[in-house]
Design a protein around this motif. Sequence first.
Motif, mmCIF file in Angstrom:
data_model
loop_
_atom_site.group_PDB
_atom_site.id
_atom_site.type_symbol
_atom_site.label_atom_id
_atom_site.label_comp_id
_atom_site.label_asym_id
_atom_site.label_seq_id
_atom_site.Cartn_x
_atom_site.Cartn_y
_atom_site.Cartn_z
ATOM 1 N N TYR A 88 4.052 81.792 -39.392
ATOM 2 C CA TYR A 88 2.790 81.479 -38.838
ATOM 3 C C TYR A 88 1.370 82.335 -39.624
ATOM 4 O O TYR A 88 0.812 81.434 -39.774
ATOM 5 C CB TYR A 88 2.766 82.463 -37.650
ATOM 6 C CG TYR A 88 1.247 82.858 -36.591
ATOM 7 C CD1 TYR A 88 0.991 81.700 -36.135
ATOM 8 C CD2 TYR A 88 0.696 83.828 -36.995
ATOM 9 C CE1 TYR A 88 0.017 81.692 -35.727
ATOM 10 C CE2 TYR A 88 -0.231 84.809 -37.061
ATOM 11 C CZ TYR A 88 -0.735 83.543 -36.060
ATOM 12 O OH TYR A 88 -2.301 83.755 -35.145
ATOM 13 N N LEU A 92 -1.184 79.516 -40.518
ATOM 14 C CA LEU A 92 -2.753 79.831 -40.326
ATOM 15 C C LEU A 92 -3.342 79.782 -41.183
ATOM 16 O O LEU A 92 -4.383 79.031 -41.658
ATOM 17 C CB LEU A 92 -2.461 80.650 -38.814
ATOM 18 C CG LEU A 92 -4.124 80.669 -38.365
ATOM 19 C CD1 LEU A 92 -4.360 79.189 -37.680
ATOM 20 C CD2 LEU A 92 -4.002 81.887 -38.045
ATOM 21 N N GLY A 95 -3.165 76.541 -43.579
ATOM 22 C CA GLY A 95 -4.282 75.714 -42.555
ATOM 23 C C GLY A 95 -5.823 75.362 -42.071
ATOM 24 O O GLY A 95 -6.911 74.627 -42.320
ATOM 25 N N GLU A 96 -6.566 76.684 -42.423
ATOM 26 C CA GLU A 96 -7.847 76.945 -41.971
ATOM 27 C C GLU A 96 -8.465 76.499 -43.704
ATOM 28 O O GLU A 96 -9.729 76.314 -43.088
ATOM 29 C CB GLU A 96 -8.155 78.704 -42.056
ATOM 30 C CG GLU A 96 -8.300 78.790 -40.013
ATOM 31 C CD GLU A 96 -7.898 80.193 -40.006
ATOM 32 O OE1 GLU A 96 -8.388 81.404 -40.618
ATOM 33 O OE2 GLU A 96 -8.147 80.936 -38.611
ATOM 34 N N ALA A 104 -8.965 74.887 -35.692
ATOM 35 C CA ALA A 104 -8.476 75.940 -36.426
ATOM 36 C C ALA A 104 -7.665 76.907 -34.729
ATOM 37 O O ALA A 104 -6.607 76.560 -34.427
ATOM 38 C CB ALA A 104 -8.413 77.159 -37.414
ATOM 39 N N VAL A 108 -4.956 75.957 -32.829
ATOM 40 C CA VAL A 108 -3.617 77.472 -32.725
ATOM 41 C C VAL A 108 -3.065 77.657 -31.070
ATOM 42 O O VAL A 108 -1.730 78.204 -30.656
ATOM 43 C CB VAL A 108 -4.142 78.084 -33.251
ATOM 44 C CG1 VAL A 108 -3.038 80.145 -32.544
ATOM 45 C CG2 VAL A 108 -3.535 78.324 -34.782
ATOM 46 N N GLY A 158 -4.503 70.040 -41.983
ATOM 47 C CA GLY A 158 -4.482 71.373 -41.743
ATOM 48 C C GLY A 158 -4.647 71.057 -40.175
ATOM 49 O O GLY A 158 -4.004 72.213 -40.258
ATOM 50 N N VAL A 159 -4.366 69.988 -39.617
ATOM 51 C CA VAL A 159 -4.991 70.133 -38.554
ATOM 52 C C VAL A 159 -2.877 70.566 -37.878
ATOM 53 O O VAL A 159 -2.161 71.254 -37.452
ATOM 54 C CB VAL A 159 -4.514 68.929 -37.341
ATOM 55 C CG1 VAL A 159 -4.220 68.928 -35.764
ATOM 56 C CG2 VAL A 159 -5.797 69.274 -37.222
ATOM 57 N N CYS A 162 -1.850 74.115 -38.358
ATOM 58 C CA CYS A 162 -2.305 75.257 -37.423
ATOM 59 C C CYS A 162 -1.570 74.957 -36.643
ATOM 60 O O CYS A 162 -0.809 75.618 -35.587
ATOM 61 C CB CYS A 162 -3.590 74.933 -37.522
ATOM 62 S SG CYS A 162 -4.761 75.435 -38.182
ATOM 63 N N ALA A 165 2.331 76.812 -37.058
ATOM 64 C CA ALA A 165 1.788 77.977 -36.559
ATOM 65 C C ALA A 165 1.807 77.755 -35.433
ATOM 66 O O ALA A 165 1.683 79.768 -35.076
ATOM 67 C CB ALA A 165 0.535 78.382 -37.458
ATOM 68 N N ALA A 166 0.969 77.545 -34.637
ATOM 69 C CA ALA A 166 1.286 77.808 -33.348
ATOM 70 C C ALA A 166 2.909 77.779 -32.593
ATOM 71 O O ALA A 166 3.129 78.680 -31.625
ATOM 72 C CB ALA A 166 0.122 76.654 -32.419
#
Length: 337
Positions: A88, A92, A95-96, A104, A108, A158-159, A162, A165-166
């Motif tokens: 995670y 994240l 991704g940011e 982001a 998330v 990037g999306v 994220c 990460a979620a």
Amino acid sequence: MAEKSGIAAGASRGALLAASVTVVLWASAFVAIRAAAPHFSPGALALGRLLAGAVTLLAFLLLRRQGLPPRAAWPGIALSGVLWFGLYMVALNWGERWVDAGTAAMVVNVGPIVMALLGGWLLGEGFPPRLFAGLAVAAAGATVVGLASSDGRASAGGVLLCLVAAVAYAAGVVAQKPALRHASALQVTTFGCLIGALACLPFAGQLASELTVAPLPMILWVAYLGVFPTALAFTTWAYALARSTAGRMGATTYVVPVVVVLLSWLFLAEVPRPLAVLGGLLCLAGVAVSRGRAGRAGRAGGVGRAGRAGRAGRVAPVPEPAGSAEPAVPGTPEAAR
């Protein structure tokens, strides 16, 4: 009977206080990450944060003399350590780099919904209509807050990071919940953090080289991330999760965007846009709706099984996790936390 009711109500209030500490500290992490990110690569930042958190947690674990968790807790600790503490944080941070903060945040914030679905399916928490209605309202609010701060900069990679990460965050929490039946919040958090740090060791070379050139204030931000949003906030989260459901705890995290807006206003002089204020109000309304049933059950006799027993006419005490009579959280007076 009255004494048991008072104990359960006290446990409910303690869980709410612990969750509130978590929300504020996790919100402050966004400010700290924004400050430190230009000087550290995503993996190095995650590893530095986890190492600082692990050292802090180990110190308190030794002071509390809690030792190793029982064997039954290790599968959940290991899985949450790899997914939540490790994957995670790296995903994240990465991704940011490719999407703006607003985008982001919107992606998330799928996490709490995934968490509630997994909790209902894997943990037997069910699918309470009130919880999911509140999640929908709060998610809409988080989306509005994200739109208010988005500059339109986003890439598919990037999306996707994220989103990874979620899902890792949600799965990590659901894995952590059963471990808390066997070990204390401090044990689960300490060894989860250690496992996450081990998973991030491939970034050790980057961290070492970047520490030599980073300004001291930026290094202190990394230390702050490890001590407070990681060591303290993850332990208060585990304490509250042991006394609630994964779904309701996930809904509580929708307060984080509201606190981020307030902290950015106070410390970064970023005046919130009207759209962000509207989104914040929606977040708070959604959390209130999702936790409304838990609040009434808490007044009747506790959280979860205790609340259901209270509605049936009997009050069940809230069970304590094995490993310590009262799990201590670093930074609280009980831990001396």
